[in-house]
Write an enzyme that holds these catalytic residues in place. Structure first.
Site, PDB file in Angstrom:
ATOM      1  CG  HIS A 195      13.144  53.274  28.017  1.00 56.34           C
ATOM      2  ND1 HIS A 195      11.870  53.209  28.515  1.00 56.34           N
ATOM      3  CD2 HIS A 195      13.938  53.662  29.044  1.00 56.34           C
ATOM      4  CE1 HIS A 195      11.892  53.523  29.801  1.00 56.34           C
ATOM      5  NE2 HIS A 195      13.143  53.805  30.147  1.00 56.34           N
ATOM      6  CB  CYS A 196      14.930  58.753  26.671  1.00 55.08           C
ATOM      7  SG  CYS A 196      16.177  59.985  27.072  1.00 55.08           S
ATOM      8  N   PRO A 197      16.724  56.892  29.132  1.00 55.74           N
ATOM      9  CG  PRO A 197      18.934  56.183  29.408  1.00 55.74           C
ATOM     10  CD  PRO A 197      17.873  56.337  28.378  1.00 55.74           C
ATOM     11  CG  ASN A 240      12.379  56.966  34.876  1.00 56.59           C
ATOM     12  OD1 ASN A 240      12.683  55.845  34.478  1.00 56.59           O
ATOM     13  ND2 ASN A 240      11.690  57.175  35.988  1.00 56.59           N
ATOM     14  CG  ASN A 241       8.069  58.734  29.479  1.00 56.57           C
ATOM     15  OD1 ASN A 241       7.547  57.631  29.373  1.00 56.57           O
ATOM     16  ND2 ASN A 241       7.418  59.862  29.315  1.00 56.57           N
TER      17      ASN A 241
END
Ligand SMILES: [Zn+2]
Ligand SMILES: [Zn+2]
Length: 377
Positions: A184-186, A189-190
């Site tokens: 999950h890549c902040p 945001n996805n």
């Protein structure tokens, strides 16, 4: 002390055993039999509450850290929008500095062919960064379909209580299962999964390339700006000292204008930001390139590492079934069987579906021969 305790506990246990023994007999008083039944019922209830075949020290640690996981997940979920805005603002600031501060300087000094090259390269790189970032944040990573029985699944998700296809993992931040989940890549945001993994990697690659280009290209300007800032500081210091001592009997030396000050500080900011992003994002891009070459995702890397050690201890060799060989892994990742040449897919922005549906992982026909040779090795 211990001897006294054993002296007390021993007779107590003996009495309890005698009571239980009497409780088994039909002729014992009903009150005693009721008490024994209640005791046995209570024991079963307690065991059923505490017993779990999947339980262990890991479960206990997970349960203890559950509030912290919850907090981290929620913070990342809410910070996602802030991080995306930060990426857009920082990238826009670099573009603005390039147009407002760098362009007027190089227009006076660079030759026309050199200017043309910089103009075309920088805009091509910028278009690719913007395109891949937009695609990475707006493309859903892919989710397993609900209520379908015709898909091959390998396990059940404990959170969603739904069947999971191979390479699918549950994202606690998105709170759903994701096909071929990487992480999950902040900053996006996805989740990075089957349908947007390529956009994520391309964004990292072209952003690193752009930062290296800006950092390397602005090195001379940065050195001049840095020296000018040092000079500015010295002049300001002298000026203050002169005012304090009232030693000036003539016009003070000329200081830098507001525009010059802003330009120098902006150039230093540009170089520091681009260099640090190039280092950090460059390392991340290289790491993801290594994983793609091995046919692994970030999550699978940990799983495969454990499995490799486990089998090694038994004298067996681990083989990753999704590794078709370095070149074929890249071809599958870039989706070369969907029409265009792989080089055009790398160099030109393209919106296309990756290879496969993210649920069945049979190798494409053109890698079967190669994977067979890998298996033989
Ligand atoms: Zn799930
Ligand atoms: Zn997620």
């Amino acid at each position: 002390m211990r001897g006294q305790r054993s002296l007390l506990l021993g007779p107590a246990r003996l009495c309890l055993r005698l009571l239980l023994l009497l409780g088994y007999r039909r002729r014992c008083p009903p009150l005693l039999r009721g008490l024994v039944q209640r005791w046995r019922y209570g024991k079963v209830c307690l065991r059923s509450l505490l017993y779990n075949s999947f339980g262990g020290s890991d479960t206990a640690v997970d349960a203890a850290f559950e509030p912290i996981y919850w907090l981290v997940d929620n913070v990342i979920r809410w910070c996602g929008v802030v991080f995306v805005v930060l990426v857009i603002v920082l990238t826009s600031s670099i573009v603005a500095i390039a147009y407002l501060c760098v362009l007027p300087l190089i227009l006076q000094t660079y030759s026309v062919p050199r200017l043309c090259w910089h103009f075309f390269y920088s805009h091509w790189n910028l278009i690719l960064i913007v395109f891949h970032y937009y695609q990475a944040i707006t493309t859903p990573p892919g989710y397993p379909p609900q209520g379908r029985n015709d898909i091959t699944t390998v396990s059940i998700c404990k959170k969603c209580i739904n069947p999971k296809p191979a390479r699918t993992h549950h994202c606690s931040i998105c709170n759903r299962c994701v096909l071929k989940m990487d992480h999950h890549c902040p900053w996006l945001n996805n989740c990075v999964g089957h349908y947007n993994h390529r956009y994520f990697f391309s964004f990292c690659f072209f952003m690193t390339l752009g930062c290296v280009y800006c950092s390397y290209g602005s090195w001379d300007l940065f050195r001049e700006a840095y020296a000018a800032i040092e000079k500015m500081k010295q002049l300001d210091k002298n000026k203050l000292q002169a005012v304090a001592n009232q030693t000036y009997h003539q016009t003070p030396p000329p200081t830098f204008s507001f525009r010059e000050r802003v330009t120098h500080k902006s150039l230093v900011y540009l170089w520091f930001l681009c260099s640090s992003v190039a280092l950090a994002l460059g390392a991340l891009t290289v790491w993801h390139a290594v994983l793609i070459s091995r046919g692994e995702t970030s999550i699978e890397r940990h799983i495969n590492k454990k499995e490799r050690r486990r089998l090694q201890a038994k004298g067996r060799v681990f083989r990753n079934h999704y590794n078709y060989g370095c070149l074929d892994n890249w071809k599958v990742f870039l989706g070369v069987d969907t029409g265009r040449h792989w080089l055009t897919r790398v160099l030109l922005p393209s919106s296309h579906l990756p290879h496969g549906n993210g649920m069945s992982w049979d190798p494409p026909p053109w890698v079967t021969a190669h994977s067979a040779s890998v298996m033989a090795v």
